[in-house]
Design an enzyme around this catalytic site. Structure first.
Site, PDB file in Angstrom:
ATOM      1  N   HIS A  27       0.082   0.252 -13.149  1.00 22.90           N
ATOM      2  CA  HIS A  27       0.809  -0.953 -13.555  1.00 22.90           C
ATOM      3  C   HIS A  27       2.298  -0.618 -13.696  1.00 22.90           C
ATOM      4  O   HIS A  27       2.643   0.386 -14.325  1.00 22.90           O
ATOM      5  CB  HIS A  27       0.247  -1.470 -14.890  1.00 22.90           C
ATOM      6  CG  HIS A  27       0.905  -2.728 -15.336  1.00 22.90           C
ATOM      7  ND1 HIS A  27       0.613  -3.958 -14.761  1.00 22.90           N
ATOM      8  CD2 HIS A  27       1.867  -2.966 -16.258  1.00 22.90           C
ATOM      9  CE1 HIS A  27       1.365  -4.884 -15.333  1.00 22.90           C
ATOM     10  NE2 HIS A  27       2.128  -4.309 -16.243  1.00 22.90           N
ATOM     11  N   GLY A  74       0.775  -1.236   0.000  1.00 22.19           N
ATOM     12  CA  GLY A  74       0.000   0.000   0.000  1.00 22.19           C
ATOM     13  C   GLY A  74       0.807   1.288   0.000  1.00 22.19           C
ATOM     14  O   GLY A  74       0.347   2.297   0.532  1.00 22.19           O
ATOM     15  N   THR A  75       1.990   1.270  -0.626  1.00 22.00           N
ATOM     16  CA  THR A  75       2.729   2.547  -0.687  1.00 22.00           C
ATOM     17  C   THR A  75       1.993   3.554  -1.568  1.00 22.00           C
ATOM     18  O   THR A  75       2.032   4.758  -1.291  1.00 22.00           O
ATOM     19  CB  THR A  75       4.177   2.372  -1.190  1.00 22.00           C
ATOM     20  OG1 THR A  75       4.174   1.915  -2.539  1.00 22.00           O
ATOM     21  CG2 THR A  75       4.959   1.416  -0.306  1.00 22.00           C
ATOM     22  N   ASN A  76       1.320   3.076  -2.609  1.00 22.39           N
ATOM     23  CA  ASN A  76       0.522   4.011  -3.428  1.00 22.39           C
ATOM     24  C   ASN A  76      -0.658   4.548  -2.632  1.00 22.39           C
ATOM     25  O   ASN A  76      -0.991   5.729  -2.737  1.00 22.39           O
ATOM     26  CB  ASN A  76       0.054   3.335  -4.714  1.00 22.39           C
ATOM     27  CG  ASN A  76       1.152   3.291  -5.757  1.00 22.39           C
ATOM     28  OD1 ASN A  76       1.443   4.303  -6.390  1.00 22.39           O
ATOM     29  ND2 ASN A  76       1.786   2.146  -5.921  1.00 22.39           N
ATOM     30  N   ASN A  85      -6.316   1.929 -12.650  1.00 18.75           N
ATOM     31  CA  ASN A  85      -5.290   0.990 -12.182  1.00 18.75           C
ATOM     32  C   ASN A  85      -3.910   1.566 -12.445  1.00 18.75           C
ATOM     33  O   ASN A  85      -3.742   2.409 -13.346  1.00 18.75           O
ATOM     34  CB  ASN A  85      -5.440  -0.351 -12.905  1.00 18.75           C
ATOM     35  CG  ASN A  85      -4.488  -1.401 -12.367  1.00 18.75           C
ATOM     36  OD1 ASN A  85      -4.273  -1.507 -11.157  1.00 18.75           O
ATOM     37  ND2 ASN A  85      -3.878  -2.182 -13.251  1.00 18.75           N
ATOM     38  N   MET A 104      -4.806  -7.305  -6.521  1.00 21.89           N
ATOM     39  CA  MET A 104      -4.295  -8.412  -7.330  1.00 21.89           C
ATOM     40  C   MET A 104      -5.366  -9.323  -7.919  1.00 21.89           C
ATOM     41  O   MET A 104      -5.052 -10.387  -8.450  1.00 21.89           O
ATOM     42  CB  MET A 104      -3.294  -9.242  -6.505  1.00 21.89           C
ATOM     43  CG  MET A 104      -2.078  -8.454  -6.059  1.00 21.89           C
ATOM     44  SD  MET A 104      -1.221  -7.574  -7.416  1.00 21.89           S
ATOM     45  CE  MET A 104      -0.468  -8.971  -8.255  1.00 21.89           C
ATOM     46  N   LYS A 105      -6.640  -8.906  -7.862  1.00 20.53           N
ATOM     47  CA  LYS A 105      -7.686  -9.718  -8.485  1.00 20.53           C
ATOM     48  C   LYS A 105      -8.169  -9.024  -9.771  1.00 20.53           C
ATOM     49  O   LYS A 105      -8.149  -7.794  -9.857  1.00 20.53           O
ATOM     50  CB  LYS A 105      -8.874  -9.880  -7.543  1.00 20.53           C
ATOM     51  CG  LYS A 105      -8.541 -10.605  -6.233  1.00 20.53           C
ATOM     52  CD  LYS A 105      -8.642 -12.101  -6.415  1.00 20.53           C
ATOM     53  CE  LYS A 105      -8.575 -12.881  -5.106  1.00 20.53           C
ATOM     54  NZ  LYS A 105      -7.411 -12.624  -4.268  1.00 20.53           N
TER      55      LYS A 105
HETATM   56  C1  GRF Z   1       2.626  -1.167  -7.738  1.00 19.56           C
HETATM   57  O1  GRF Z   1       3.907  -1.316  -8.259  1.00 19.56           O
HETATM   58  C2  GRF Z   1       1.598  -1.134  -8.819  1.00 19.56           C
HETATM   59  O2  GRF Z   1       2.097  -0.685 -10.027  1.00 19.56           O
HETATM   60  C3  GRF Z   1       1.160  -2.561  -8.932  1.00 19.56           C
HETATM   61  O3  GRF Z   1       1.227  -3.069  -7.630  1.00 19.56           O
HETATM   62  C4  GRF Z   1       2.203  -2.354  -6.892  1.00 19.56           C
HETATM   63  C5  GRF Z   1       1.562  -1.935  -5.606  1.00 19.56           C
HETATM   64  O4  GRF Z   1       2.502  -1.360  -4.753  1.00 19.56           O
HETATM   65  N1  GRF Z   1      -0.165  -2.651  -9.503  1.00 19.56           N
HETATM   66  P1  GRF Z   1       2.085  -0.749  -3.362  1.00 19.56           P
HETATM   67  O5  GRF Z   1       1.320  -1.826  -2.605  1.00 19.56           O
HETATM   68  O6  GRF Z   1       1.255   0.462  -3.626  1.00 19.56           O
HETATM   69  O7  GRF Z   1       3.397  -0.420  -2.725  1.00 19.56           O
END
Ligand code: GRF
Length: 206
Positions: free
Chosen positions: A109, A11-13, A107, A90-91
């Site tokens: 990627h 969940g860093t994003n 999304n 991841m689903k």
């Molecule tokens: C990211 O690299 C994103 O591009 C991919 O999954 C990863 C999630 O990273 N879909 P985080 O959990 O947000 O660190």
């Protein structure tokens, strides 16, 4: 605008969305709920630390993936979210969910789509031997990582890169671009024309 963030992992994003959008009182976007299919996801801890409601929805509790998606949709409606932001979720959604929320699911990627779609974009790009990879933010359609591209940014692949080092370089750009994309969406500055996306704001593209 109320948004839902879906995350299966670290969940860093999500954290950058919390820090750069949710916590900024000048931006009228709230993360109304964080939904995960993984009760161990650290993303859930991040949400709780910021007093954001969390919902865990397990595939094994539903007869099939359409019903699982429907359980997610119930929460999206319950929390009155207008945008669904996938952040390491991841689903893959089934077609009814995608149709219901067309152009309302974003999304991120970790590769330059349409190259290297799927769950291992960083590893696949590295193994292929590309010299440039990057990040793609796109709308979700019925395919896997095939929807209209909103933003991309490129990063070099270094000779001694491994999956961890390349992913870290890509994530710097993920964290820079994802909040921008969400803000642009909320501001009505993202226009979809077939497969092409136009951003009505010159200085915020990658
Ligand atoms: C990211 O690299 C994103 O591009 C991919 O999954 C990863 C999630 O990273 N879909 P985080 O959990 O947000 O660190």
């Amino acid at each position: 605008m109320r948004i839902a963030v879906l995350a299966s992992g670290s969940g860093t994003n999500l954290q950058t969305l919390i820090d750069q959008i949710h916590r900024d009182p000048t931006i009228d976007i709230q993360i109304a709920v964080v939904i995960s299919d993984n009760p161990q996801a650290y993303a859930l801890t991040r949400a709780r630390e910021s007093d954001i409601p969390t919902e865990v929805i397990l595939t094994e509790d539903y007869a099939d993936r359409v019903q699982f998606d429907e359980a997610i949709a119930e929460q999206i409606e319950r929390y009155r979210c207008e945008l669904i932001v996938l952040a390491g979720y991841m689903k893959v959604f089934q077609p009814p969910f995608v149709r219901r929320y067309r152009y309302r699911i974003m999304n991120i990627h970790p590769a330059l789509l349409p190259a290297f779609p799927g769950a291992h974009g960083v590893r696949d790009a590295l193994e292929y031997g590309v010299k440039v990879s990057g990040v793609t933010i796109h709308f979700v359609d019925e395919g896997v990582d095939t929807g209209p591209i909103i933003m991309q940014a490129a990063v070099p692949v270094m000779p001694d890169d491994d999956e961890t080092s390349l992913h870290a370089r890509i994530q710097v750009h993920e964290h820079r671009l994802y909040p921008k994309a969400v803000e642009l969406y909320a501001a009505g500055k993202i226009k979809i024309e077939g497969q092409r996306v136009r951003i009505l704001d010159d200085d915020t593209t990658s």
